[in-house]
Design a protein around this motif. Structure first.
Motif, PDB file in Angstrom:
ATOM      1  N   PRO A 151       0.806  -1.233   0.000  1.00  0.00           N
ATOM      2  CA  PRO A 151       0.000   0.000   0.000  1.00  0.00           C
ATOM      3  C   PRO A 151       0.826   1.264   0.000  1.00  0.00           C
ATOM      4  O   PRO A 151       0.308   2.341  -0.309  1.00  0.00           O
ATOM      5  CB  PRO A 151      -0.828  -0.136   1.295  1.00  0.00           C
ATOM      6  N   ASN A 152       2.107   1.168   0.323  1.00  0.00           N
ATOM      7  CA  ASN A 152       2.967   2.351   0.319  1.00  0.00           C
ATOM      8  C   ASN A 152       3.229   2.880  -1.086  1.00  0.00           C
ATOM      9  O   ASN A 152       3.741   3.992  -1.241  1.00  0.00           O
ATOM     10  CB  ASN A 152       4.298   2.041   1.007  1.00  0.00           C
ATOM     11  N   LYS A 153       2.879   2.079  -2.105  1.00  0.00           N
ATOM     12  CA  LYS A 153       3.078   2.528  -3.484  1.00  0.00           C
ATOM     13  C   LYS A 153       1.885   3.312  -4.026  1.00  0.00           C
ATOM     14  O   LYS A 153       1.832   3.640  -5.206  1.00  0.00           O
ATOM     15  CB  LYS A 153       3.359   1.325  -4.389  1.00  0.00           C
ATOM     16  N   ALA A 154       0.939   3.620  -3.166  1.00  0.00           N
ATOM     17  CA  ALA A 154      -0.247   4.364  -3.598  1.00  0.00           C
ATOM     18  C   ALA A 154       0.135   5.761  -4.059  1.00  0.00           C
ATOM     19  O   ALA A 154       1.070   6.384  -3.541  1.00  0.00           O
ATOM     20  CB  ALA A 154      -1.255   4.448  -2.455  1.00  0.00           C
ATOM     21  N   ILE A 160      -4.881   2.259  -1.408  1.00  0.00           N
ATOM     22  CA  ILE A 160      -4.934   0.935  -2.004  1.00  0.00           C
ATOM     23  C   ILE A 160      -5.605  -0.053  -1.050  1.00  0.00           C
ATOM     24  O   ILE A 160      -5.335  -0.070   0.152  1.00  0.00           O
ATOM     25  CB  ILE A 160      -3.515   0.435  -2.359  1.00  0.00           C
ATOM     26  N   ASP A 161      -6.474  -0.880  -1.625  1.00  0.00           N
ATOM     27  CA  ASP A 161      -7.192  -1.892  -0.862  1.00  0.00           C
ATOM     28  C   ASP A 161      -6.966  -3.253  -1.533  1.00  0.00           C
ATOM     29  O   ASP A 161      -6.791  -3.334  -2.750  1.00  0.00           O
ATOM     30  CB  ASP A 161      -8.694  -1.542  -0.855  1.00  0.00           C
ATOM     31  N   TYR A 162      -6.938  -4.304  -0.733  1.00  0.00           N
ATOM     32  CA  TYR A 162      -6.715  -5.652  -1.255  1.00  0.00           C
ATOM     33  C   TYR A 162      -7.864  -6.559  -0.799  1.00  0.00           C
ATOM     34  O   TYR A 162      -7.676  -7.442   0.054  1.00  0.00           O
ATOM     35  CB  TYR A 162      -5.366  -6.190  -0.763  1.00  0.00           C
ATOM     36  N   PRO A 163      -9.052  -6.394  -1.354  1.00  0.00           N
ATOM     37  CA  PRO A 163     -10.228  -7.127  -0.868  1.00  0.00           C
ATOM     38  C   PRO A 163     -10.120  -8.641  -1.006  1.00  0.00           C
ATOM     39  O   PRO A 163     -10.647  -9.370  -0.162  1.00  0.00           O
ATOM     40  CB  PRO A 163     -11.370  -6.561  -1.719  1.00  0.00           C
ATOM     41  N   ASN A 266       3.531  -4.689  -8.092  1.00  0.00           N
ATOM     42  CA  ASN A 266       2.526  -3.810  -7.499  1.00  0.00           C
ATOM     43  C   ASN A 266       1.083  -4.197  -7.775  1.00  0.00           C
ATOM     44  O   ASN A 266       0.155  -3.556  -7.278  1.00  0.00           O
ATOM     45  CB  ASN A 266       2.757  -2.355  -7.951  1.00  0.00           C
ATOM     46  N   GLY A 267       0.853  -5.211  -8.603  1.00  0.00           N
ATOM     47  CA  GLY A 267      -0.504  -5.675  -8.804  1.00  0.00           C
ATOM     48  C   GLY A 267      -1.242  -5.044  -9.965  1.00  0.00           C
ATOM     49  O   GLY A 267      -2.386  -5.414 -10.244  1.00  0.00           O
ATOM     50  N   TRP A 268      -0.614  -4.110 -10.681  1.00  0.00           N
ATOM     51  CA  TRP A 268      -1.312  -3.471 -11.805  1.00  0.00           C
ATOM     52  C   TRP A 268      -1.342  -4.365 -13.035  1.00  0.00           C
ATOM     53  O   TRP A 268      -2.219  -4.224 -13.887  1.00  0.00           O
ATOM     54  CB  TRP A 268      -0.643  -2.135 -12.150  1.00  0.00           C
ATOM     55  N   CYS A 269      -0.381  -5.252 -13.172  1.00  0.00           N
ATOM     56  CA  CYS A 269      -0.309  -6.116 -14.356  1.00  0.00           C
ATOM     57  C   CYS A 269      -0.636  -7.564 -13.995  1.00  0.00           C
ATOM     58  O   CYS A 269      -0.419  -8.015 -12.881  1.00  0.00           O
ATOM     59  CB  CYS A 269       1.085  -6.056 -14.960  1.00  0.00           C
ATOM     60  N   MET A 270      -1.163  -8.274 -14.979  1.00  0.00           N
ATOM     61  CA  MET A 270      -1.342  -9.723 -14.893  1.00  0.00           C
ATOM     62  C   MET A 270      -2.293 -10.164 -13.792  1.00  0.00           C
ATOM     63  O   MET A 270      -2.130 -11.223 -13.214  1.00  0.00           O
ATOM     64  CB  MET A 270       0.027 -10.420 -14.743  1.00  0.00           C
TER      65      MET A 270
END
Length: 271
Positions: A151-154, A160-163, A266-270
């Motif tokens: 979340p520090n990369k927001a 940023i949330d990780y539901p 960071n979760g933006w890809c793939m």
């Protein structure tokens, strides 16, 4: 002045986790009604991902009253820019994607920042997100990928949330969730020429999708042609130190190389 309502959007990558999140939202299990997919380009993204978006994801979202937006990177002159277009039209800029240097290490890149984060960010800011009124942005990271959660990369205008993490969902759970509503599984989303791809995936592309493989080779060739003109060493889309089009000649067995785990963290890809 009235403060705009706080935004809640989910970063839709087009893959398994994103579709599972969309299904869960349709069932009231996930508190998101707006999903945003940053389109790196119809000429850059896996064509099967684009087809799945239009044939399955978007109709499903519409049917269940969910917003699913496909966002392009629009330049100041109003034209749409794609990752492939930038590389082919900008003297083969190698900094666009994380190509491997001659020492086998991945170089710098701007693809995720400029074609995903900034594109989604422009939509969020246009709809009221500010540092004082941050948007909540859900990411499709699952329990087995918890190391990618940071979340520090927001950005300053988002939280940023990780539901899927909080729900204890693993990637292996996604097929059950998606198929439970009669949808087929989406293909793995990624740019045709993304260097963050395992060698067996490159080989499968060469054997099963030769035209797509050739498009990836063209990107590598273009970058190296411009580097050679400047007297600079070549770079590659794999860590093996030789051109992609020569990688699988003569059935050569390639050694196992462990990719840089932080290359797409960071979760933006793939997803």
């Amino acid at each position: 002045m009235t403060t705009p309502a706080k935004l809640r959007t989910f970063s839709f990558g087009g893959g398994w986790q994103s579709m599972a999140a969309l299904v869960l939202a349709s069932q009231g299990e996930l508190d998101y009604r707006t999903f945003l997919m940053a389109n790196v380009g119809d000429d850059s993204e896996n064509p099967d991902t684009i087809a799945y978006f239009h044939e399955h994801a978007k109709p499903f979202a519409d049917q269940h009253g969910l917003e699913l937006h496909l966002l392009d990177r629009v330049k100041r002159d109003g034209s749409v820019e794609t990752i492939r277009g930038r590389i082919l039209n900008s003297a083969g800029s190698r900094q666009t994607i994380p190509v491997y240097l001659s020492n086998g290490k991945p170089g710098s890149r701007v693809c995720t920042k400029e074609f995903k984060i900034d594109v989604t960010g422009a939509w969020l800011k246009a709809h009221g997100a500010t540092p004082d009124n941050k948007a909540t942005v859900g990411m499709g990271i699952t329990v087995d990928e918890i190391g990618r959660a940071n979340p520090n990369k927001a950005m300053p205008y988002e939280e940023i949330d990780y539901p899927l993490l909080w729900m204890g969902i693993r990637r292996a759970d996604c097929p059950r969730i998606v198929r439970s509503v009669g949808l087929p599984m989406p293909p793995k989303s990624s740019c045709d020429f993304c260097p963050i791809r395992k060698v067996h995936e490159w080989q499968a592309m060469q054997e099963q999708e030769p035209e797509r493989f050739e498009r990836a080779c063209e990107i590598e060739d273009t970058i190296n042609r411009h580097l050679a003109a400047k007297g600079k060493p070549p770079v590659f889309v794999t860590p093996y130190g030789r051109p992609l089009r020569e990688l699988f000649k003569h059935g050569r067995q390639l050694p196992l190389i462990v990719e840089d785990a932080d290359a797409c963290s960071n979760g933006w890809c793939m997803t």
